[in-house]
Each structure stands twice: as C-alpha cells, then as structure tokens.
Design a protein around this motif. Sequence first.
Motif, PDB file in Angstrom:
ATOM      1  N   LEU A 169       3.017  15.231   1.926  1.00 38.58           N
ATOM      2  CA  LEU A 169       3.286  13.820   2.240  1.00 38.58           C
ATOM      3  C   LEU A 169       4.052  13.224   1.070  1.00 38.58           C
ATOM      4  N   SER A 170       5.232  12.687   1.340  1.00 41.49           N
ATOM      5  CA  SER A 170       6.082  12.123   0.286  1.00 41.49           C
ATOM      6  C   SER A 170       6.425  10.686   0.635  1.00 41.49           C
ATOM      7  N   GLY A 171       6.099   9.771  -0.273  1.00 47.24           N
ATOM      8  CA  GLY A 171       6.392   8.360  -0.031  1.00 47.24           C
ATOM      9  C   GLY A 171       5.620   7.486  -0.996  1.00 47.24           C
ATOM     10  N   SER A 172       5.546   6.214  -0.680  1.00 47.77           N
ATOM     11  CA  SER A 172       4.852   5.278  -1.554  1.00 47.77           C
ATOM     12  C   SER A 172       3.351   5.480  -1.459  1.00 47.77           C
ATOM     13  N   PRO A 173       2.608   5.121  -2.512  1.00 46.12           N
ATOM     14  CA  PRO A 173       1.142   5.211  -2.439  1.00 46.12           C
ATOM     15  C   PRO A 173       0.572   4.437  -1.262  1.00 46.12           C
ATOM     16  N   GLN A 174       1.177   3.302  -0.946  1.00 42.29           N
ATOM     17  CA  GLN A 174       0.654   2.469   0.142  1.00 42.29           C
ATOM     18  C   GLN A 174       0.796   3.164   1.493  1.00 42.29           C
ATOM     19  N   LEU A 175       1.936   3.822   1.721  1.00 45.58           N
ATOM     20  CA  LEU A 175       2.124   4.532   2.982  1.00 45.58           C
ATOM     21  C   LEU A 175       1.173   5.716   3.098  1.00 45.58           C
ATOM     22  N   ILE A 176       1.037   6.476   2.017  1.00 42.02           N
ATOM     23  CA  ILE A 176       0.135   7.628   2.036  1.00 42.02           C
ATOM     24  C   ILE A 176      -1.300   7.169   2.272  1.00 42.02           C
ATOM     25  N   LEU A 177      -1.701   6.096   1.601  1.00 38.86           N
ATOM     26  CA  LEU A 177      -3.050   5.572   1.779  1.00 38.86           C
ATOM     27  C   LEU A 177      -3.258   5.081   3.208  1.00 38.86           C
ATOM     28  N   ALA A 182      -6.324   6.366   8.175  1.00 38.70           N
ATOM     29  CA  ALA A 182      -6.244   6.277   9.633  1.00 38.70           C
ATOM     30  C   ALA A 182      -5.965   4.860  10.125  1.00 38.70           C
ATOM     31  N   HIS A 183      -5.478   3.996   9.239  1.00 39.77           N
ATOM     32  CA  HIS A 183      -5.033   2.673   9.659  1.00 39.77           C
ATOM     33  C   HIS A 183      -3.562   2.691  10.045  1.00 39.77           C
ATOM     34  N   LEU A 184      -2.928   3.828   9.850  1.00 44.03           N
ATOM     35  CA  LEU A 184      -1.522   3.997  10.174  1.00 44.03           C
ATOM     36  C   LEU A 184      -1.388   5.339  10.876  1.00 44.03           C
ATOM     37  N   SER A 185      -0.792   5.330  12.069  1.00 43.03           N
ATOM     38  CA  SER A 185      -0.615   6.583  12.790  1.00 43.03           C
ATOM     39  C   SER A 185       0.481   7.415  12.138  1.00 43.03           C
ATOM     40  N   LEU A 186       0.519   8.690  12.478  1.00 44.91           N
ATOM     41  CA  LEU A 186       1.536   9.572  11.917  1.00 44.91           C
ATOM     42  C   LEU A 186       2.930   9.096  12.299  1.00 44.91           C
ATOM     43  N   ASP A 187       3.112   8.712  13.556  1.00 46.85           N
ATOM     44  CA  ASP A 187       4.429   8.238  13.998  1.00 46.85           C
ATOM     45  C   ASP A 187       4.818   6.956  13.269  1.00 46.85           C
ATOM     46  N   ALA A 188       3.859   6.052  13.101  1.00 49.88           N
ATOM     47  CA  ALA A 188       4.159   4.793  12.417  1.00 49.88           C
ATOM     48  C   ALA A 188       4.478   5.048  10.945  1.00 49.88           C
ATOM     49  N   ALA A 189       3.761   5.974  10.334  1.00 57.36           N
ATOM     50  CA  ALA A 189       4.018   6.293   8.926  1.00 57.36           C
ATOM     51  C   ALA A 189       5.415   6.864   8.753  1.00 57.36           C
ATOM     52  N   ALA A 191       7.958   6.376  10.762  1.00 55.14           N
ATOM     53  CA  ALA A 191       8.919   5.309  11.039  1.00 55.14           C
ATOM     54  C   ALA A 191       9.061   4.367   9.853  1.00 55.14           C
ATOM     55  N   ALA A 192       7.986   4.230   9.068  1.00 51.70           N
ATOM     56  CA  ALA A 192       8.004   3.333   7.912  1.00 51.70           C
ATOM     57  C   ALA A 192       8.594   3.993   6.670  1.00 51.70           C
ATOM     58  N   VAL A 218      -5.696  -1.376   5.544  1.00 49.70           N
ATOM     59  CA  VAL A 218      -4.678  -1.260   4.510  1.00 49.70           C
ATOM     60  C   VAL A 218      -3.323  -1.546   5.166  1.00 49.70           C
ATOM     61  N   PRO A 219      -2.938  -2.832   5.369  1.00 45.05           N
ATOM     62  CA  PRO A 219      -1.646  -3.128   5.956  1.00 45.05           C
ATOM     63  C   PRO A 219      -0.529  -2.491   5.138  1.00 45.05           C
ATOM     64  N   VAL A 220       0.516  -2.041   5.820  1.00 39.45           N
ATOM     65  CA  VAL A 220       1.565  -1.271   5.181  1.00 39.45           C
ATOM     66  C   VAL A 220       2.927  -1.898   5.408  1.00 39.45           C
ATOM     67  N   VAL A 221       3.730  -1.939   4.341  1.00 35.30           N
ATOM     68  CA  VAL A 221       5.098  -2.437   4.437  1.00 35.30           C
ATOM     69  C   VAL A 221       5.974  -1.329   4.980  1.00 35.30           C
ATOM     70  N   ASP A 222       6.854  -1.645   5.909  1.00 28.10           N
ATOM     71  CA  ASP A 222       7.813  -0.695   6.460  1.00 28.10           C
ATOM     72  C   ASP A 222       8.897  -0.453   5.429  1.00 28.10           C
ATOM     73  N   GLU A 223       8.891   0.713   4.798  1.00 25.67           N
ATOM     74  CA  GLU A 223       9.854   0.992   3.750  1.00 25.67           C
ATOM     75  C   GLU A 223      11.242   1.215   4.307  1.00 25.67           C
ATOM     76  N   ALA A 224      11.312   1.692   5.560  1.00 24.17           N
ATOM     77  CA  ALA A 224      12.619   1.899   6.156  1.00 24.17           C
ATOM     78  C   ALA A 224      13.297   0.581   6.490  1.00 24.17           C
ATOM     79  N   HIS A 225      12.479  -0.456   6.773  1.00 29.74           N
ATOM     80  CA  HIS A 225      12.991  -1.797   7.099  1.00 29.74           C
ATOM     81  C   HIS A 225      12.149  -2.808   6.350  1.00 29.74           C
ATOM     82  N   PRO A 226      12.280  -2.919   5.035  1.00 32.42           N
ATOM     83  CA  PRO A 226      11.380  -3.741   4.226  1.00 32.42           C
ATOM     84  C   PRO A 226      11.381  -5.211   4.600  1.00 32.42           C
TER      85      PRO A 226
END
Length: 228
Positions: A169-177, A182-189, A191-192, A218-226
């Motif tokens: 898993l490669s990305g921001s700590p927030q996305l990985i967390l 399980a507050h973020l689905s694999l597809d949503a992660a 996409a973000a 753990v709400p997550v910021v969309d890194e692809a579309h900040p």
Amino acid sequence: MRSYGQYCSVAKALDVVGDRWTLLIVRELILQGPCRYTDLRAALPGIATNMLAERLRELEAAGLVRREEAAPPVATTLFQLTDAGTELEPVLNALGAWGIRYMAQPADNDEFRSHWFSFPASLFLHDREPDGPPVAIELRTTGRAAVIEVSGGTVRTSLGTTHVPDLVLSGSPQLILGLLSAHLSLDAARAAGLEVDGDAGILARLTDPVEGRGLPAVPVVDEAHPGA
C-alpha cells in the motif's frame, strides 16, 4: 516536575507522566525498544534537545526509564523502559484508540513516522484466519516503510521492508489508515490516490467493514482531487 498536590491516583500518575513530551517518549520506547538518544530525537520531531534530556532524567528519577551502556559495535548509551514504564503500554493503547477521532484533518505541517502505524494496526486489524499462511503487507508512505506481518492469529507491525510482500500500500498515512480501519473501501482508496499492488484479498482476512463502523471514523481527503 511539578505536582498537582492531590491525594488521588490519577493526579499522582499525571505528576509523573503528565508533562509535555513525556508519554511520547514512552511511546517511542514501547514501539522501538531500547533507543539511543539520537534515535529518540529523530522519532520526536519538534522536541528541543534540552527538553528531551530533562524528560529522560525525570523518567529515570520516577523509575520508568533506565539507561545502560550497549556493547560494541553500538557502544553508546541506550534508554529503555523499566517494568513500571512498560505497564504504561495499555494506557497508550487506550489513548491511541481514543485519539483516532482527532486524526480526520491532519495539519499541513503534521509530521509522521511509519512505526506509528502500530497503534491503529493493533486497534483495527485482527487475524480472522489464524490457520492461514503467513502474509506481509508493506506500507510505503513518508519516510521509511513499515511492514505488517500476520501469522498464527497475531498481527505485528515493524519498521523496514520485506523481501517479497504479499501486498503493498503506497500513499498518505491518512489514506492507508482509512483503508486499514475499513472506513474506506478498496475502490474508494484507489480512487483517492492510494496505490495498491499485490493480493488485496488479504485485507478481508484482517478487517471487518461492519465492525469498523463501530470505531471512530477516519474521514479521508481525496488526494487525486484534493479540492473535491
């Protein structure tokens, strides 16, 4: 070390560990084990060297930390927790679980160290197939990588890489967390902006989307579309 001057066990405990930086020093000694002074400085961004020295002296005086001279090739002073200091681990686990709710919006200048994944990993991840084969998940974010090793019903997080990870898993700590909790689905992660390489099915062995909803979100910021 100032005292609250109260005959109360909570106040007495805070007399010892309630000062700024104290519990974070204990956190590092729990996560990393015996540390050199320079290791602690590197793991505690923002602490002044005189403050670290003072807090270590106070922890030693309180019987929570001891120092020992390491044999060559290290040949330096190592700081480690005493039995009394180690007893603070469940306190930090509880604080880590409680503090998840405040990680929704990290500040722009928030520092991160990969071994800090240990607390959310122990909170959110459980091996639901203890008879299954050992697996390793490598987490690549800012700084050094970390590895979550799963085997025989246990989940362990450590710094470093693994030779052949089953999942990366490669990305921001927030996305990985967000994904691990399980507050973020694999597809949503994905996409973000999270990069996922390997067998993502491993996550089903470790996470439970229904159970995850009962824990702090753990709400997550969309890194692809900040700006979204």
